[in-house]
Design an enzyme around this catalytic site. Structure first.
Site, mmCIF file in Angstrom:
data_model
loop_
_atom_site.group_PDB
_atom_site.id
_atom_site.type_symbol
_atom_site.label_atom_id
_atom_site.label_comp_id
_atom_site.label_asym_id
_atom_site.label_seq_id
_atom_site.Cartn_x
_atom_site.Cartn_y
_atom_site.Cartn_z
ATOM 1 N N LYS A 79 0.925 -1.215 0.073
ATOM 2 C CA LYS A 79 0.224 0.082 -0.079
ATOM 3 C C LYS A 79 0.836 1.410 0.173
ATOM 4 O O LYS A 79 1.782 1.335 0.719
ATOM 5 C CB LYS A 79 -0.800 -0.036 1.148
ATOM 6 N N SER A 154 -9.755 2.400 3.053
ATOM 7 C CA SER A 154 -8.923 3.182 2.298
ATOM 8 C C SER A 154 -7.998 2.128 0.954
ATOM 9 O O SER A 154 -7.335 2.534 0.228
ATOM 10 C CB SER A 154 -8.035 3.830 2.876
ATOM 11 N N SER A 178 -9.740 -0.275 6.990
ATOM 12 C CA SER A 178 -9.136 -0.025 5.565
ATOM 13 C C SER A 178 -8.715 -1.337 5.108
ATOM 14 O O SER A 178 -8.118 -1.258 4.022
ATOM 15 C CB SER A 178 -8.373 0.998 5.694
#
Lengths: 506, 100
Positions: A79, A154, A178
């Site tokens: 990420k 997210s 997330s």
């Protein structure tokens, strides 16, 4: 030919047995990214050269009989909120466009040391603020189950990459859900470890007291394997717990036997019912029934203050985020924008103009909200009050864990919604994290395991399992049991039912 | 308790937070922030005065390490992301206003 649908554990076995090499596997994965990421947009940055070099080094270690870890040679996606030395890290924000960190996050360093080639950086809501990945400054990520829908957020990029077989495993971060919510809506597995169980050093902070790095995978075993690599004490993170993580792979093996005799499962009254999609609830209750048949004892527990978790979170998070994001001041790194029409602008003028240009709407909303909640005259009424309710939520957990070994709920109230539907309705967006937020407030671990497809729309739903702090092994044991029971019922992985993508079979 | 933020208050908060907002952004964000604030205001009265606040889920205190030199960034690495640099330092706009 390398079968990219195999799990990380299986691929590691293939490399160990000589059926494939890390270089072959990594090249095949990069080819897959090239074929389908145009439609998915899971990646912001692909590092083919770096990944292949790491893969060749891995093959050399394997040839010398010295693999660095169980997953040595299995490629991974990261990420974009985690610092990667020499590889751009943007946090999905224009304010960090092109920033190349001079250091690795501890989890990235651990992953490299374990021999996993890093494929690239995955898309995310700007600074991890969002539940749909629509708040990325670099375009939306599409859900592989339906390209017109969101992949969650997210960490929608990491989840979509894993769900579309563009990476066997990925790293995510979970501040309010997330990792778990994208897992639920893409039919993948995601784990938020105990707060302090995995280092936050080099994770660009959203909310320090809530953020946690964790695995994003297709199976519970793969999560445990990755969690064992990234977990453990880090002197560079002062909130890191100074003790080794529990034996997670062992817990998965125990769970996968399908026997849950003596395990007490608490269904949280407040995390279900109104606001939850019927198909999501149906899959939840079926999963619960399977766990009961496996010998678990199911009790209903009430956590009365959970109804206030969302409001508590949306005071604590903006307060912490507004302080954290003050570091983006246009002085030491990132964007610098000079204001128009001002001769010899001051540092403050430059900072204001830079943040106007560099931050998106959601980031601005939360910074302003946090500034308000922390301002004198309002501090006690908002931030102070939220900190007290946070205590009450932790006390609810403590009481519930006296009656149950794990707590369960649907991971997200709905399946993936259409792109654009909630992007300009912040409260509607925030409701996606209703069931995942309490764990972050209390620091307890949680997993989301695919529970099936909702009848209304044929899209994946998730089953969430929470355990007391430091008892991450419990979420793995129960998660692995549920996964095994559902696999048997389905006759194969849920992702086998996802539609084919353009570029499939290429 | 119902709470709301006026357009002027949002403009003031944006100044405190060092973010220029356009007129259009103020029109757009102020009503959204009021909706959020109204929702989180539901916390008023939930806890009594004697509930201790929680800042971290797992509180740790006095985390020390040995007082030994550890590897750190070189000056070049530390400056590598700077928008502007001069003489091995971050180069910044003037920090004082005309009135100072």
């Amino acid at each position: 030919v390398t079968d990219l649908r195999r799990t990380a554990a299986e691929l590691a076995g293939d490399i160990a047995s000589g059926a494939t090499t890390s270089a072959e596997l990594t090249q095949a994965t990069l080819d897959r990214i090239a074929a389908v990421d145009g439609a998915i947009h899971a990646f912001l940055q692909v590092d083919a050269e770096g990944a292949l070099a790491a893969a060749r080094a891995s093959d050399d270690r394997r040839a010398a009989g010295r693999p660095a870890s169980a997953l040595d040679g299995v490629p991974i996606a990261v990420k974009d909120v985690l610092a990667t030395k020499g590889l751009p890290t943007t946090c999905g924000s224009k304010i960090l466009e092109g920033w190349v960190p001079p250091y690795d996050a501890t989890v990235v360093a651990k992953v490299r040391a374990a021999g996993l080639p890093i494929l690239g950086k995955t898309n995310m809501d700007e600074f991890a603020m969002g539940s749909s990945t629509e708040h990325s400054a670099y375009g939306v990520t599409h859900n592989p189950w339906d390209l017109t829908r969101i992949p969650g957020g997210s960490g929608g990029g990491s989840a979509a990459a894993v769900a579309s077989f563009e990476a066997p495993i990925a790293l995510g971060t979970d501040t309010g859900g997330s990792i778990r919510q994208p897992g639920a809506v893409t039919g993948t597995v995601g784990v938020k470890p105990t707060y302090g169980g995995v280092s936050r050093y080099g994770l660009v902070a959203l909310a320090n007291s809530l953020d946690q790095v964790g695995p994003v995978t297709r199976t519970v075993l793969d999560s445990a394997l990755l969690h064992e690599i990234i977990g453990g004490h880090d002197p560079k993170d002062s909130t890191s717990i100074d003790q080794p993580p529990p034996a997670l792979v062992e817990a998965v093996q125990q769970g996968a036997s399908g026997d849950l005799t003596g395990v007490r499962i608490g269904v949280v009254t407040e995390l279900g019912g109104e606001g939850y999609q019927a198909g999501v609830l149906a899959r939840f209750h079926e999963s619960l029934e399977l766990l009961t048949k496996a010998g678990a004892e199911v009790v209903e527990v009430s956590c009365p203050h959970f109804v206030h978790a969302l409001a508590t979170y949306y005071l604590i998070l903006p307060a912490e985020a507004s302080s954290n994001l003050a570091r983006f001041d246009a002085m030491r790194y990132g964007l610098r924008v000079l204001p128009e029409g001002i001769d010899a602008p001051s540092a403050e003028d430059v900072m204001r103009a830079t943040r106007e240009a560099g931050f998106g709407d959601e980031v601005k909303r939360r910074i302003i909200l946090g500034t308000y909640a922390l301002s004198s005259g309002y501090y006690d009424a908002y931030y102070g009050q939220a900190q007290k309710v946070r205590t009450l939520i932790s006390q609810d957990f403590a009481a519930a864990f006296e009656r149950a070994d794990v707590l369960v709920s649907p991971t997200a109230p709905t399946t993936a919604f259409p792109i654009g539907e909630k992007v300009d309705d912040p409260m509607a967006m925030y409701l996606n994290d209703l069931a995942t937020i309490p764990a972050n407030l209390a620091g307890v671990p949680g997993i989301s395991v695919p529970s099936g497809l909702a009848d209304e729309d044929g899209l994946p739903a998730g089953f969430q399992i929470l355990a007391p702090a430091l008892a991450d092994d419990r979420v793995y044991r129960v998660g692995a049991a549920l996964e095994a029971l559902l696999l048997e019922q389905w006759g194969g992985p849920l992702l086998d039912r996802a539609p084919t993508l353009e570029g499939d079979g290429a | 308790m119902s709470a709301s933020l006026s357009r002027d208050e949002v403009a003031h908060l944006a100044t405190l937070a060092r973010i220029d907002l356009t007129e259009a952004e103020l029109d757009h964000l102020a009503p959204q922030l009021s909706v959020i604030l109204d929702s989180v205001a539901s916390l008023q009265g939930v806890s009594s005065a004697d509930v201790p606040p929680t800042s971290h889920a797992l509180p740790l205190t006095n985390v020390f390490r040995e007082d030994v030199v550890e590897p750190c960034l070189t000056p070049d690495q530390a400056l590598s992301g700077a928008p502007a640099q001069e003489q091995q330092r971050f180069s910044v706009p003037r920090i004082l206003g005309d009135e100072q």
